[in-house]
Design a protein around this motif. Structure first.
Motif, PDB file in Angstrom:
ATOM      1  N   THR A   1       0.808  -1.220   0.000  1.00  0.00           N
ATOM      2  CA  THR A   1       0.000   0.000   0.000  1.00  0.00           C
ATOM      3  C   THR A   1       0.840   1.269   0.000  1.00  0.00           C
ATOM      4  OG1 THR A   1      -0.179  -0.171   2.400  1.00  0.00           O
ATOM      5  CG2 THR A   1      -2.013  -1.061   1.085  1.00  0.00           C
TER       6      THR A   1
ATOM      7  N   TYR B   1     -15.287  -3.472   2.515  1.00  0.00           N
ATOM      8  CA  TYR B   1     -14.662  -2.216   2.112  1.00  0.00           C
ATOM      9  C   TYR B   1     -14.605  -1.294   3.325  1.00  0.00           C
ATOM     10  CZ  TYR B   1     -13.790   2.250  -0.161  1.00  0.00           C
ATOM     11  OH  TYR B   1     -13.248   3.451  -0.535  1.00  0.00           O
TER      12      TYR B   1
ATOM     13  N   LYS C   1     -12.288   2.461   4.465  1.00  0.00           N
ATOM     14  CA  LYS C   1     -11.238   3.427   4.137  1.00  0.00           C
ATOM     15  C   LYS C   1     -10.892   4.230   5.378  1.00  0.00           C
ATOM     16  CE  LYS C   1     -12.152   7.199   1.615  1.00  0.00           C
ATOM     17  NZ  LYS C   1     -12.393   8.097   0.460  1.00  0.00           N
TER      18      LYS C   1
ATOM     19  N   GLN D   1      -8.522   7.503   6.255  1.00  0.00           N
ATOM     20  CA  GLN D   1      -7.786   8.571   5.603  1.00  0.00           C
ATOM     21  C   GLN D   1      -7.463   9.676   6.594  1.00  0.00           C
ATOM     22  OE1 GLN D   1      -9.444  10.045   1.954  1.00  0.00           O
ATOM     23  NE2 GLN D   1      -8.015  11.750   1.865  1.00  0.00           N
TER      24      GLN D   1
ATOM     25  N   ASN E   1       1.431   3.893   4.257  1.00  0.00           N
ATOM     26  CA  ASN E   1       1.039   4.732   3.137  1.00  0.00           C
ATOM     27  C   ASN E   1       1.513   6.152   3.349  1.00  0.00           C
ATOM     28  OD1 ASN E   1      -1.299   6.614   1.736  1.00  0.00           O
ATOM     29  ND2 ASN E   1      -0.704   4.828   0.531  1.00  0.00           N
TER      30      ASN E   1
ATOM     31  N   PHE F   1      -1.824   9.242  -0.136  1.00  0.00           N
ATOM     32  CA  PHE F   1      -3.015   8.556  -0.650  1.00  0.00           C
ATOM     33  C   PHE F   1      -3.899   9.523  -1.428  1.00  0.00           C
ATOM     34  CE2 PHE F   1      -7.515   7.401   0.167  1.00  0.00           C
ATOM     35  CZ  PHE F   1      -7.555   6.140  -0.390  1.00  0.00           C
ATOM     36  N   ASN F   2      -4.090  10.712  -0.842  1.00  0.00           N
ATOM     37  CA  ASN F   2      -4.900  11.758  -1.476  1.00  0.00           C
ATOM     38  C   ASN F   2      -4.169  13.080  -1.264  1.00  0.00           C
ATOM     39  OD1 ASN F   2      -6.874  13.335  -2.588  1.00  0.00           O
ATOM     40  ND2 ASN F   2      -8.357  13.043  -0.946  1.00  0.00           N
TER      41      ASN F   2
ATOM     42  N   GLY G   1      -3.510   7.355   3.654  1.00  0.00           N
ATOM     43  CA  GLY G   1      -4.737   6.582   3.817  1.00  0.00           C
ATOM     44  C   GLY G   1      -4.556   5.148   3.370  1.00  0.00           C
TER      45      GLY G   1
ATOM     46  N   VAL H   1      -7.136   1.779   2.040  1.00  0.00           N
ATOM     47  CA  VAL H   1      -8.478   1.379   1.642  1.00  0.00           C
ATOM     48  C   VAL H   1      -8.446  -0.088   1.222  1.00  0.00           C
ATOM     49  CG1 VAL H   1      -8.181   2.151  -0.747  1.00  0.00           C
ATOM     50  CG2 VAL H   1     -10.461   1.990   0.204  1.00  0.00           C
TER      51      VAL H   1
ATOM     52  N   TRP I   1     -11.021  -5.611   4.934  1.00  0.00           N
ATOM     53  CA  TRP I   1     -10.405  -5.705   6.257  1.00  0.00           C
ATOM     54  C   TRP I   1     -10.973  -6.916   7.000  1.00  0.00           C
ATOM     55  CZ3 TRP I   1      -7.547  -1.393   8.580  1.00  0.00           C
ATOM     56  CH2 TRP I   1      -7.335  -0.343   7.689  1.00  0.00           C
TER      57      TRP I   1
ATOM     58  N   GLU J   1     -17.196   3.534   5.356  1.00  0.00           N
ATOM     59  CA  GLU J   1     -17.530   2.382   4.505  1.00  0.00           C
ATOM     60  C   GLU J   1     -18.004   2.849   3.132  1.00  0.00           C
ATOM     61  OE1 GLU J   1     -19.564  -1.191   6.568  1.00  0.00           O
ATOM     62  OE2 GLU J   1     -20.374   0.616   7.550  1.00  0.00           O
TER      63      GLU J   1
ATOM     64  N   LYS K   1     -17.849   4.129  -0.517  1.00  0.00           N
ATOM     65  CA  LYS K   1     -16.849   4.078  -1.611  1.00  0.00           C
ATOM     66  C   LYS K   1     -16.796   5.388  -2.335  1.00  0.00           C
ATOM     67  CE  LYS K   1     -17.037  -0.850  -2.314  1.00  0.00           C
ATOM     68  NZ  LYS K   1     -17.220  -1.937  -3.228  1.00  0.00           N
TER      69      LYS K   1
END
Length: 163
Positions: A74, A97, A99, A101, A121, A124-125, A130, A132, A135, A161, A163
């Motif tokens: 990651t 899913y 995430k 961040q 990481n 990430f943004n 972050g 994702v 899990w 959760e 997306k």
């Protein structure tokens, strides 16, 4: 007073002052105030979504030392963190899913250790770290790092959760 507890107390005091001065977070009636250095236990379809916790990134220990490697699938294990975790996240069951961040005015990194491995990481943004993906149920240790050794920066960690 042990050195570790004193350092944690100093970080918390610095963070509270910094957050008070720099915070522009507007809290609506539907949201609660974010927890500071909080530990969370969540299940799928948790509410509110996103959940937020706050903290101060950084420390004096190399992130790759805590992670036990320089790179994960990651991202790189860079920056500096505290020896102790910033947050513990307990997932009561598997998430298809999820995430996590970091949101900070400065460049941050993240390390997460939990069931199935260690993930790092950076960027990430933008400059925010972050992770994702899918899990497994279990306990995850989370460190948020800064690039400069001993430099502590305020951050918000969002968990969603969506997306």
């Amino acid at each position: 007073m042990p050195t570790k507890a004193l350092k944690r107390g100093m970080r918390l005091s610095l963070m509270i002052v910094t957050l008070f001065i720099t915070s522009v977070n507007v809290i609506t009636d539907a949201q609660e105030a974010p927890t500071i250095f909080g530990d969370l236990t969540i299940s799928p379809q948790f509410s509110p979504d996103p959940l937020t916790v706050r903290g101060m990134s950084g420390g004096s220990i190399s992130a790759n030392q805590v992670a036990g490697r320089t790179e994960t699938v990651t991202g790189p294990c860079t920056g500096f963190v505290d020896e102790t975790t910033d947050h513990t996240l307990v997932l009561t069951s598997k998430f298809d899913y999820l995430k996590l961040q970091v949101q900070s005015p400065e460049d941050t990194t993240i390390i997460i250790k939990g069931p199935g491995g260690t993930w790092c990481n950076d960027d990430f943004n933008g400059k925010n770290a972050g992770i994702v993906g899918e899990w497994l149920a279990g306990t995850y240790q989370i460190w948020v790092g800064s690039y400069e050794k001993g430099k502590y920066l305020p951050y918000t960690l969002q968990i969603t959760e969506v997306k």
